[in-house]
Every structure is written in structure tokens, then in C-alpha cells.
Design a protein around this motif. Structure first.
Motif, PDB file in Angstrom:
ATOM      1  N   ALA A 192       0.825  -1.209   0.000  1.00 45.54           N
ATOM      2  CA  ALA A 192       0.000   0.000   0.000  1.00 45.54           C
ATOM      3  C   ALA A 192       0.859   1.259   0.000  1.00 45.54           C
ATOM      4  O   ALA A 192       0.529   2.271   0.636  1.00 45.54           O
ATOM      5  N   GLY A 193       2.012   1.191  -0.668  1.00 48.64           N
ATOM      6  CA  GLY A 193       2.852   2.368  -0.836  1.00 48.64           C
ATOM      7  C   GLY A 193       3.750   2.713   0.319  1.00 48.64           C
ATOM      8  O   GLY A 193       4.391   3.771   0.320  1.00 48.64           O
ATOM      9  N   ARG A 194       3.869   1.826   1.327  1.00 47.73           N
ATOM     10  CA  ARG A 194       4.754   2.107   2.448  1.00 47.73           C
ATOM     11  C   ARG A 194       5.592   0.877   2.766  1.00 47.73           C
ATOM     12  O   ARG A 194       5.321  -0.236   2.315  1.00 47.73           O
ATOM     13  N   ASP A 374      25.956  19.920  -0.634  1.00 48.32           N
ATOM     14  CA  ASP A 374      26.121  21.042   0.283  1.00 48.32           C
ATOM     15  C   ASP A 374      26.953  20.691   1.503  1.00 48.32           C
ATOM     16  O   ASP A 374      27.072  21.482   2.438  1.00 48.32           O
ATOM     17  N   ILE A 375      27.549  19.506   1.509  1.00 49.34           N
ATOM     18  CA  ILE A 375      28.434  19.046   2.595  1.00 49.34           C
ATOM     19  C   ILE A 375      27.683  18.989   3.919  1.00 49.34           C
ATOM     20  O   ILE A 375      28.247  19.185   5.010  1.00 49.34           O
ATOM     21  N   VAL A 376      26.397  18.739   3.859  1.00 46.29           N
ATOM     22  CA  VAL A 376      25.525  18.611   5.028  1.00 46.29           C
ATOM     23  C   VAL A 376      24.764  17.299   4.879  1.00 46.29           C
ATOM     24  O   VAL A 376      24.348  16.938   3.770  1.00 46.29           O
ATOM     25  N   PRO A 377      24.561  16.555   5.959  1.00 45.32           N
ATOM     26  CA  PRO A 377      23.936  15.237   5.829  1.00 45.32           C
ATOM     27  C   PRO A 377      22.454  15.291   5.497  1.00 45.32           C
ATOM     28  O   PRO A 377      21.791  16.327   5.624  1.00 45.32           O
ATOM     29  N   VAL A 378      21.962  14.145   5.078  1.00 44.89           N
ATOM     30  CA  VAL A 378      20.519  13.907   4.974  1.00 44.89           C
ATOM     31  C   VAL A 378      20.112  13.118   6.208  1.00 44.89           C
ATOM     32  O   VAL A 378      20.623  12.022   6.454  1.00 44.89           O
ATOM     33  N   ILE A 379      19.226  13.677   6.997  1.00 48.19           N
ATOM     34  CA  ILE A 379      18.649  12.993   8.166  1.00 48.19           C
ATOM     35  C   ILE A 379      17.152  13.258   8.070  1.00 48.19           C
ATOM     36  O   ILE A 379      16.658  14.284   8.543  1.00 48.19           O
ATOM     37  N   SER A 380      16.445  12.327   7.452  1.00 45.25           N
ATOM     38  CA  SER A 380      15.112  12.716   7.000  1.00 45.25           C
ATOM     39  C   SER A 380      14.239  11.524   6.638  1.00 45.25           C
ATOM     40  O   SER A 380      14.726  10.529   6.092  1.00 45.25           O
ATOM     41  N   PRO A 381      12.933  11.634   6.890  1.00 47.68           N
ATOM     42  CA  PRO A 381      11.997  10.696   6.262  1.00 47.68           C
ATOM     43  C   PRO A 381      11.925  10.988   4.765  1.00 47.68           C
ATOM     44  O   PRO A 381      12.247  12.086   4.313  1.00 47.68           O
ATOM     45  N   VAL A 382      11.512  10.000   4.007  1.00 45.34           N
ATOM     46  CA  VAL A 382      11.284  10.171   2.578  1.00 45.34           C
ATOM     47  C   VAL A 382       9.779  10.239   2.363  1.00 45.34           C
ATOM     48  O   VAL A 382       9.069   9.251   2.589  1.00 45.34           O
ATOM     49  N   GLU A 383       9.306  11.392   1.949  1.00 41.43           N
ATOM     50  CA  GLU A 383       7.861  11.622   1.871  1.00 41.43           C
ATOM     51  C   GLU A 383       7.169  10.672   0.899  1.00 41.43           C
ATOM     52  O   GLU A 383       6.013  10.293   1.113  1.00 41.43           O
ATOM     53  N   THR A 384       7.870  10.298  -0.160  1.00 37.71           N
ATOM     54  CA  THR A 384       7.239   9.449  -1.180  1.00 37.71           C
ATOM     55  C   THR A 384       7.234   7.973  -0.816  1.00 37.71           C
ATOM     56  O   THR A 384       6.628   7.168  -1.515  1.00 37.71           O
ATOM     57  N   LEU A 385       7.925   7.614   0.266  1.00 42.59           N
ATOM     58  CA  LEU A 385       7.944   6.227   0.714  1.00 42.59           C
ATOM     59  C   LEU A 385       7.799   6.193   2.233  1.00 42.59           C
ATOM     60  O   LEU A 385       8.789   6.130   2.974  1.00 42.59           O
ATOM     61  N   PRO A 386       6.600   6.272   2.744  1.00 45.82           N
ATOM     62  CA  PRO A 386       6.381   6.279   4.190  1.00 45.82           C
ATOM     63  C   PRO A 386       7.023   5.073   4.862  1.00 45.82           C
ATOM     64  O   PRO A 386       6.961   3.948   4.359  1.00 45.82           O
ATOM     65  N   GLY A 387       7.650   5.332   5.998  1.00 45.56           N
ATOM     66  CA  GLY A 387       8.344   4.277   6.725  1.00 45.56           C
ATOM     67  C   GLY A 387       9.815   4.162   6.383  1.00 45.56           C
ATOM     68  O   GLY A 387      10.516   3.358   6.994  1.00 45.56           O
TER      69      GLY A 387
END
Length: 442
Positions: A192-194, A374-387
Motif C-alpha cells: 500500500a505504498g509504504r 552542500d556538505i551537510v547530511p541527509v537525516i530525514s523521512p522520505v515523503e514518497t515512501l512512508p516508513g
């Protein structure tokens, strides 16, 4: 061959179900696992090789606020708070010591950059400041060179990369986390998309959340999910010396060399201004993303065409989840060190400090750093793939910031109030028109 890392006894059984699966057993993955386990969340950490096998054991071991990108300062403040109590928290030696870090100002341009950084950092009331003259000589004695000034942070420090993540992983196990090594996650199942499950080489683990803390492998993992993560790799080389007397306690950065004292009395030494960027297929895909960073600091980039181009070209094709993946074929990224840069660093230190003329190299290694535009990390949920959450791209700054990053990831997973504002680290900044780029003046 890479450094000798403290061993972690893994769990033998793979659970059929959990709340959270973490992909990657470096400082970010282990710190996240510990935070979640302390909150009573069921968590399984999967590492394709051994804990801290790649850059988390191969970095300089610096834990610093000085010269941080201002977007990272709130997170490093939290990390330094956590480092101060880390040995007690994990009931083991991580090597953390607050011995200070010094950045030499070798020119008027350096001095201007440090002054600009201090202006940006003033909001956070750090103890970092510019020093010169007798005070500089007292903190960094025994040098043959007199610098204009230096950026001095007395509460910055160091820890042992070969000890820290393993100690954190063992503590996470004691708190209830399952730690699996030699267990690659091949990909994800969705319903179901997640996120519905992580598919490992040893079986399927049903879960509601997956955290990708895969370091230099994260771009590949995201691509197989149809996600564009602009990330490249930079090769960094270091040497380790035998115990050495008469050399400084405080860590130092100069344009020619950087060093910090180790817990065993030796030193970790690297070239302070040399980054080797292997040319790979993604170098062309992400050229426009990384162009601002290249323009800002072109002199630090050394482009190399080597075997990684063909290796990544051959590995580009997606692999079905029921077949062995590239993560199983290469358990540990162990690139050859660039000895020319490390020899130059040793020679430069011997000229700066007579004590280093007696240094005996006992090991040399290299690692691949995961870098964002940008030499800065990604610490994030991915909106297009819940979970699905990403914690990667720490750009050579991840070891010191790791404990705070782990707490932030845990907050995002559990829905608790984030310890710092996660907006600067959002994954969507690469697609929302922000045009991310490095902060000048650092």
C-alpha cells in the motif's frame, strides 16, 4: 588493510518481525539503534560486514564544534553533550577526551574565514575563539612555525573510531536491540505504498520502518528504490604511528597536515587539505549538483580515474531480491591509501614539530567518505515512501556528530519532538528548488 576494530559478538538468529530495521553498522546506525532500544523500540541492526568496518573506523577521530557548518552546530552541541557521558552510558571505553582542537590561520585569508565563521556561530555561544601570540604557543608548544593566529576550541575533543561504534553496538544489544553482522539488506518490500519489510540475505524481516545509514552505499540503495540521492565518494587516507613522546596533546589542523593523539599514545595523521574524488558514472550524473562545491574549494579536489569507475558501472544494474547483491560481494570497502599525501603530511609535521621526526608508522589505510552537494547530511523521512528514513551524506563530519544524529533519527522514527530542527537535513531539499550548496567561510 583497514584498521583493527574492536569485535562485536552478533546475534545468531534473525527475527521474523521487528519495529525498525537499521541498514548499516557505523557510528550513525549504532547510535540510532542504542537510542531506539533505550526507548523500548524493537530494533534490528543489519550490517553487511562487521560493525564500523568502513569509514566509521577509518576517520580522524575528531569530535568538534569548531568550523562546523552553522546548519550542523545545534546537532554537534547535542553530540558533544552525549560524548561527555558516553563511556558511562555504554559501560565501555570509547576513547573520548576533551583535549581541544586548534585550526591554524596560516594566511590573512584563513583569518578572514575564521572570523566569518565566528560571526555565524556567535548565536550559539560557543567557547571557540581566535588566539595568537603567547597563548597560542602555550597551547601548541614545540613548533618551529609562528602562525598569525588559530581558531581554538578547548572543549572539542577526540574519540577512538575503532572502539566507539562497537562499544555503542554492544550497549544497544544489552538494551534489547538485535545486532546482525554479515547480513546485507538487499532491498525493501512495500505494501500500500509504504515500507512492509526489509529483505536480507538471511531472510525477510517484517517491519514498519527502515532507516538507511549505509554511508557510501546509500546512493546505490536509494537508486534501487527509484530515489535520486545526489551523493558521491571521496577517498581519504591516514596513518597511525607507534606511541610517541614529546608531541602535542591538542589536535591540530594545518593546510599540510592534521593530527590527533590516540588513546595508545600514538598519533593519527592525515593531509589536512587533500581529497581524492574517484571519477565514477555518478560523477557525470551529479556534476551540476556538485558544481558549487567544486568552485568553492577546487584546490582540495584531486580527481582520479581508477578501477571504481568500471566497478560501479558493472554494479549499476538492479539485482532481484532473491539473488546475491553487490553488498554481499563487497563486505567492506577497503581502498588503497594514497601514500603520497600521507608521506607529505608526515614530512610537514616533522618540519613543524621535531618530535614527529621520530614518528614510526605502524599502519596506513583509506576510507570512502559519503558526500552531499552542500556538505551537510541527509537525516530525514522520505515523503514518497512512508516508513523509510535516510541518515547519510555526513561528508567526513559524521563521527563527531554521530551520537546527536542517532538521537535525531530516533526522534523522527518515534514521533518525539526532534532534539534539533531537522529542516536543514531534509531529503526534499534536492528537489524543492532550494539548490543546496556549501556554506562559505568554513
Amino acid at each position: 588493510m583497514g584498521p583493527q576494530v574492536d569485535p562485536v559478538t552478533p546475534d545468531s538468529k534473525i527475527p521474523p518481525r521487528t519495529d525498525v530495521v537499521i541498514v548499516g553498522g557505523g557510528i550513525i546506525g549504532t547510535s540510532t539503534a542504542l537510542c531506539l532500544a533505550e526507548r523500548g523500540v524493537a530494533v534490528v541492526l543489519c550490517e553487511k560486514g562487521h560493525i564500523a568496518g568502513e569509514q566509521s573506523s577509518r576517520n580522524w577521530g575528531w569530535c568538534r564544534k569548531a568550523r562546523r557548518d552553522p546548519r550542523e552546530i545545534p546537532l554537534i552541541i547535542e553530540s558533544m553533550r552525549l560524548w561527555q557521558g558516553m563511556n558511562e552510558r555504554v559501560e565501555a571505553e570509547t576513547g573520548f577526551r576533551q583535549a581541544g582542537i586548534l585550526f591554524a590561520a596560516e594566511s590573512e585569508a584563513d583569518l578572514a574565514r575564521y572570523e566569518a565563521w565566528l560571526e555565524q556561530a556567535r548565536l550559539y555561544q560557543l567557547d571557540t575563539r581566535l588566539i595568537s601570540g603567547a597563548e597560542l604557543e602555550q597551547i601548541m608548544p614545540g613548533t618551529s612555525k609562528r602562525w598569525k593566529a588559530a581558531l581554538w576550541s578547548p572543549t572539542d575533543g577526540r574519540a577512538e573510531p575503532q572502539k566507539a561504534a562497537p562499544a555503542i553496538a554492544r550497549a544497544a544489544r544489552r538494551k534489547g536491540a538485535v545486532v546482525l553482522t554479515d547480513c546485507a539488506v538487499r532491498g525493501l518490500e512495500t505494501q500500500a505504498g509504504r515500507v512492509a519489510a526489509a529483505v536480507t540475505e538471511r531472510g525477510r524481516i517484517a517491519c514498519s520502518t527502515v532507516v538507511l545509514a549505509g554511508g557510501a552505499w546509500s546512493r546505490r540503495f536509494c537508486r534501487d528504490l527509484g530515489l535520486r540521492l545526489p551523493q558521491l565518494k571521496v577517498r581519504a587516507s591516514v596513518v597511525r604511528t607507534a606511541p610517541l613522546g614529546g608531541a602535542p596533546e591538542t589536535a591540530l589542523w594545518t593546510s599540510a597536515a592534521a593530527f590527533r593523539k590516540r588513546l595508545d599514545g600514538g598519533y593519527t595523521i592525515a593531509n589536512g587539505h587533500a581529497n581524492v574524488a574517484p571519477i565514477v558514472p555518478d560523477s557525470f550524473r551529479f556534476f551540476r549538483d556538485f558544481l558549487p562545491a567544486i568552485r568553492m574549494d577546487w584546490s582540495s579536489f584531486h580527481l582520479r580515474l581508477d578501477g571504481r569507475f568500471l566497478q560501479e558501472w558493472r554494479e549499476a544494474k538492479p539485482v532481484p531480491l532473491d539473488r546475491p547483491s553487490p553488498y554481499e560481494r563487497v563486505r567492506v570497502l577497503d581502498p588503497l591509501p594514497d601514500s603520497r599525501f600521507t608521506r607529505e603530511a608526515l614530512g610537514g609535521l616533522a618540519r613543524l614539530f621535531p618530535a614527529f621526526a621520530e614518528a614510526r608508522v605502524v599502519q596506513e589505510w583509506a576510507g570512502l567518505i559519503d558526500v552531499t552537494p552542500d556538505i551537510v547530511p541527509v537525516i530525514s523521512p522520505v515523503e514518497t515512501l512512508p516508513g523509510f528514513l535516510i541518515a547519510t551524506g555526513f561528508s567526513g563530519h559524521g563521527f563527531g556528530i554521530g551520537p546527536g544524529a542517532g538521537r535525531l533519527v530516533a526522534d523522527l522514527v518515534t514521533g518525539d519532538t526532534p532534539v534539533v530542527d531537522p529542516t536543514p537535513f531534509r531529503f526534499s531539499r534536492f528537489t524543492d528548488g532550494s539548490r543546496p550548496q556549501p556554506t562559505s567561510g568554513i
